[in-house]
Design a protein around this motif. Structure first.
Motif, mmCIF file in Angstrom:
data_model
loop_
_atom_site.group_PDB
_atom_site.id
_atom_site.type_symbol
_atom_site.label_atom_id
_atom_site.label_comp_id
_atom_site.label_asym_id
_atom_site.label_seq_id
_atom_site.Cartn_x
_atom_site.Cartn_y
_atom_site.Cartn_z
ATOM 1 N N ASN A 42 0.849 -1.189 0.000
ATOM 2 C CA ASN A 42 0.000 0.000 0.000
ATOM 3 C C ASN A 42 0.882 1.236 0.000
ATOM 4 O O ASN A 42 1.398 1.649 1.047
ATOM 5 C CB ASN A 42 -0.924 -0.005 1.226
ATOM 6 N N GLY A 93 0.109 4.172 -0.142
ATOM 7 C CA GLY A 93 -0.439 5.264 0.647
ATOM 8 C C GLY A 93 0.224 5.423 2.005
ATOM 9 O O GLY A 93 0.087 6.468 2.654
ATOM 10 N N ASP A 129 3.873 8.237 3.795
ATOM 11 C CA ASP A 129 3.048 9.387 4.103
ATOM 12 C C ASP A 129 3.754 10.475 4.909
ATOM 13 O O ASP A 129 3.122 11.199 5.665
ATOM 14 C CB ASP A 129 1.782 8.938 4.835
ATOM 15 N N LYS A 146 -2.699 8.333 -6.451
ATOM 16 C CA LYS A 146 -1.424 8.009 -5.810
ATOM 17 C C LYS A 146 -0.229 8.445 -6.632
ATOM 18 O O LYS A 146 0.848 8.706 -6.094
ATOM 19 C CB LYS A 146 -1.360 6.511 -5.489
ATOM 20 N N ASP A 155 3.849 5.900 -11.069
ATOM 21 C CA ASP A 155 2.730 5.364 -10.297
ATOM 22 C C ASP A 155 3.247 4.346 -9.298
ATOM 23 O O ASP A 155 4.454 4.085 -9.223
ATOM 24 C CB ASP A 155 1.688 4.743 -11.234
ATOM 25 N N ASP A 156 2.322 3.760 -8.522
ATOM 26 C CA ASP A 156 2.747 2.815 -7.485
ATOM 27 C C ASP A 156 2.807 1.386 -8.004
ATOM 28 O O ASP A 156 3.804 0.685 -7.823
ATOM 29 C CB ASP A 156 1.856 2.915 -6.242
#
Length: 228
Positions: A36, A38, A41, A78, A129-130
């Protein structure tokens, strides 16, 4: 394993972006690990992550698997902080490149439209991108770039899960995008790197058998090509 791949996996563990256990993916597959992006952070973590991306791109350039580019594009959502962090890292290294990203919903007031940042026209655009899961979002980003007058020069992602698209398509999602779109896809690390990484660690060694079993069951059986 190269240094930037090991650094990335260590960073993902520290940030809790990489977790081990039992996870049901969007595909319905039950995975022994979950990624993930995200969870990257904080400013310091994003700066370290951007360094891993930049080193992966430099390695691909030196290997001849990636040509030149002159604009970063971050697909919503993201991809936006990832592309921004990478642009800052390149500036820190002495190459100041423009940046653009998209909105998912068009804006009817102010500057309007779905694109924010530098113009795409005439640019060789690197998508940041991720992951690539089904490839739908990446294909949409490539279409946005082409409609804006840019030329997609490549895609860089954090992690390539190296899973086959389906029982009838043995390619990974990253391979499918690279081959169908005829552009290189660069991954900072892949499942093979993760297997090597856990094998080096006494505390993670127990995860290797489950990862290997998952690789055998769902892994892409197509030789690498177009991805790095």
């Amino acid at each position: 394993m190269t240094d930037h791949r090991r650094r990335f996996l260590q960073l993902a563990l520290r940030a809790d972006a990489l977790r081990f256990g039992e996870f049901t993916l969007k595909s319905g597959r039950t995975s022994p690990y979950f990624f993930n992006a995200g969870r990257f952070d904080s400013g310091a973590v994003l700066a370290d992550l951007a360094g891993c991306y930049a080193d992966a791109l430099e390695a691909a350039r030196l290997a001849g698997s990636l040509g030149d580019f002159d604009l970063f594009f971050g697909p919503a959502y993201k991809g936006i902080p990832l592309a921004t962090a990478l642009a800052c890292e390149y500036a820190r290294r002495g190459r100041d490149l423009p940046l653009a990203f998209n909105r998912k919903e068009a804006k009817a007031h102010g500057e309007g439209g779905t694109l924010i940042g530098a113009p795409l026209a005439g640019r060789r655009v690197l998508v940041v991108d991720d992951v690539i899961t089904a490839g739908t979002a990446i294909r949409e980003a490539l279409e946005i770039i082409r409609q804006g007058g840019g030329t997609p020069a490549g895609i860089v992602i954090a992690l390539d899960r190296q899973e086959r698209v389906s029982d009838t398509d043995p390619r990974s999602a990253a391979q499918a995008v690279a081959q169908d779109q005829n552009i290189p896809v660069i991954a900072v690390a892949g499942l093979d790197d993760l297997l090597a990484f856990v094998g080096e660690s006494d505390t993670l060694a127990a995860e290797r058998d489950r990862l290997q079993a998952y690789r055998v069951r769902y892994g892409s059986t197509t030789p690498a090509g177009g991805t790095g």
